[in-house]
Design a protein around this motif. Sequence first.
Motif, mmCIF file in Angstrom:
data_model
loop_
_atom_site.group_PDB
_atom_site.id
_atom_site.type_symbol
_atom_site.label_atom_id
_atom_site.label_comp_id
_atom_site.label_asym_id
_atom_site.label_seq_id
_atom_site.Cartn_x
_atom_site.Cartn_y
_atom_site.Cartn_z
ATOM 1 N N GLU A 52 0.801 -1.231 0.000
ATOM 2 C CA GLU A 52 0.000 0.000 0.000
ATOM 3 C C GLU A 52 0.833 1.280 0.000
ATOM 4 O O GLU A 52 0.279 2.365 0.188
ATOM 5 N N VAL A 158 -12.914 0.599 -4.128
ATOM 6 C CA VAL A 158 -12.680 0.496 -2.685
ATOM 7 C C VAL A 158 -13.538 -0.614 -2.081
ATOM 8 O O VAL A 158 -13.075 -1.391 -1.233
ATOM 9 N N ALA A 159 -14.794 -0.696 -2.515
ATOM 10 C CA ALA A 159 -15.675 -1.743 -1.999
ATOM 11 C C ALA A 159 -15.141 -3.120 -2.345
ATOM 12 O O ALA A 159 -15.145 -4.036 -1.513
ATOM 13 N N TYR A 161 -12.082 -3.965 -2.852
ATOM 14 C CA TYR A 161 -10.877 -4.229 -2.058
ATOM 15 C C TYR A 161 -11.238 -4.638 -0.636
ATOM 16 O O TYR A 161 -10.696 -5.605 -0.080
ATOM 17 N N PHE A 162 -12.180 -3.935 -0.029
ATOM 18 C CA PHE A 162 -12.547 -4.240 1.352
ATOM 19 C C PHE A 162 -13.331 -5.545 1.463
ATOM 20 O O PHE A 162 -13.279 -6.209 2.508
ATOM 21 N N SER A 164 -12.641 -8.238 -0.177
ATOM 22 C CA SER A 164 -11.619 -9.288 -0.101
ATOM 23 C C SER A 164 -10.946 -9.302 1.267
ATOM 24 O O SER A 164 -10.681 -10.371 1.835
ATOM 25 N N LEU A 165 -10.663 -8.121 1.834
ATOM 26 C CA LEU A 165 -10.025 -8.071 3.150
ATOM 27 C C LEU A 165 -10.931 -8.603 4.246
ATOM 28 O O LEU A 165 -10.502 -9.398 5.098
ATOM 29 N N LEU A 166 -12.177 -8.164 4.234
ATOM 30 C CA LEU A 166 -13.113 -8.599 5.272
ATOM 31 C C LEU A 166 -13.408 -10.085 5.166
ATOM 32 O O LEU A 166 -13.592 -10.772 6.183
ATOM 33 N N GLU A 169 -10.730 -12.019 6.769
ATOM 34 C CA GLU A 169 -10.776 -11.933 8.228
ATOM 35 C C GLU A 169 -11.936 -12.717 8.820
ATOM 36 O O GLU A 169 -12.088 -12.760 10.041
ATOM 37 N N ALA A 174 -19.486 -9.833 4.533
ATOM 38 C CA ALA A 174 -18.674 -8.970 3.674
ATOM 39 C C ALA A 174 -19.179 -8.949 2.238
ATOM 40 O O ALA A 174 -19.060 -7.935 1.537
ATOM 41 N N THR A 181 -22.832 -1.361 -2.703
ATOM 42 C CA THR A 181 -22.125 -0.290 -3.412
ATOM 43 C C THR A 181 -22.594 -0.181 -4.861
ATOM 44 O O THR A 181 -22.775 0.916 -5.389
#
Length: 425
Positions: A52, A158-159, A161-162, A164-166, A169, A174, A181
């Motif tokens: 990042e 952004v949605a 990307y988040f 995949s991160l959420l 986790e 998610a 969005t």
Amino acid sequence: MASLFAIMLGVFIGWLVGWMFEKGHVPEFLKSPIVFSLVILCFTIADEVTHETGLLAVTTMGITLANMKLSSIEDMRHFKENISILLISTIFVMLTASLSLDTLINVLNINIIGFVLLMMFAVRPLSIWLSTIGTDLTWKEKTLIGWIAPRGIVALTVASYFVSLLSEEGYGDAERLMPLTFALVFATVCAHGFSLRLVAHKLDLAVESKPGVLIVGSNEFTIELAKTFEQQNIHVLLVDSSWERLSLARNQGIPFYHGEILAEQTEYSLDMTPYEYMVCATELDSYNALVCTNFVPTIGRNNLYQISLNQHQSEDVGELVHTIGGRILFEPPTCLYDLRKLVNSGYVLRKTKLSEQFTFHDYLTNRDDTSILLYIVKSTGEIRFFTTDYDQSGEAGDVVVTLMAPSKEFRKIKEKVDEQNNNRE
């Protein structure tokens, strides 16, 4: 430390690119590809060191290049604009292609619909009204800003990307973020895009005037030409770097701007929004061509015109007109020296409105052979100049503007007066 490394990397690569350009180590046709390649390299190196930080590195690289004041920065800017459109369009396709049928069906969920309506009619307007407290914006302007807030590629990216991160986790909900969005983007783009004009009209914030004309070069002819635009409620502005040449325009109340049209400061001090056409009529042919060529990306070649200083051009020069400079005015083509001479000798610019009874063909048949066709204002407000490369045609409701001899004008006035006297009798 990672952020500091990214900044130093961006500064170094930016300085290196600028140094290579200034020293002539890179040919012109390779400048844009090399910058593009080094941007990817800068991003990759920084991102590999610490995730990042690539965006920070390339941003710093861009700032460094912009402050080196490179002569070829404009060419790279055009390249950037073109590739940005291409990449953004590609991202839209890639993101929407990843949406499954279940995701699209979830968009119609009552909870998602409620969220979208809440964002559009409550959150956005309330945030605008709170953030503009103490400003000089009127309630109409606040209302328009509060309504117009289309979401686009940033929200989707952004949605994605988040999501995949959420998901990594372990957040089970998610996956709902993407249809949420997508629904917001689709609703705001459609609702705000189609309603902007209507809402602006209702709030009296829409510009109703016809497309304007920017005239570069102040002289006897351009001042008379500007008057005809003003008489038809068309925005017009005379631009010149000489106060002496602008004196006549100032005395006659013609809107003007004192400054160099090609100067960087002009971009910030002169609002070009109302003007869709540009006419270059200075005493330097090369300068007229330079101005027109400079504004091709902004105005478009079809709306750039110049008045030639020479009555006749060689074949070699004529071929350059298609790639350099603007379209040559008028019909028949007349040089600036002759136009100024005609105006000083008493020639006048006359406006004639066409009708079903008096057509454009009738106008051409009856006009004086010494008159010069300048332009047509269509009933829609569009302006069409007579040029050497295109034959114009007029319809009922259009206004034709011609430069004609004073004797012809006096005869027209006399005929009109006689007609009025006959009607009274």
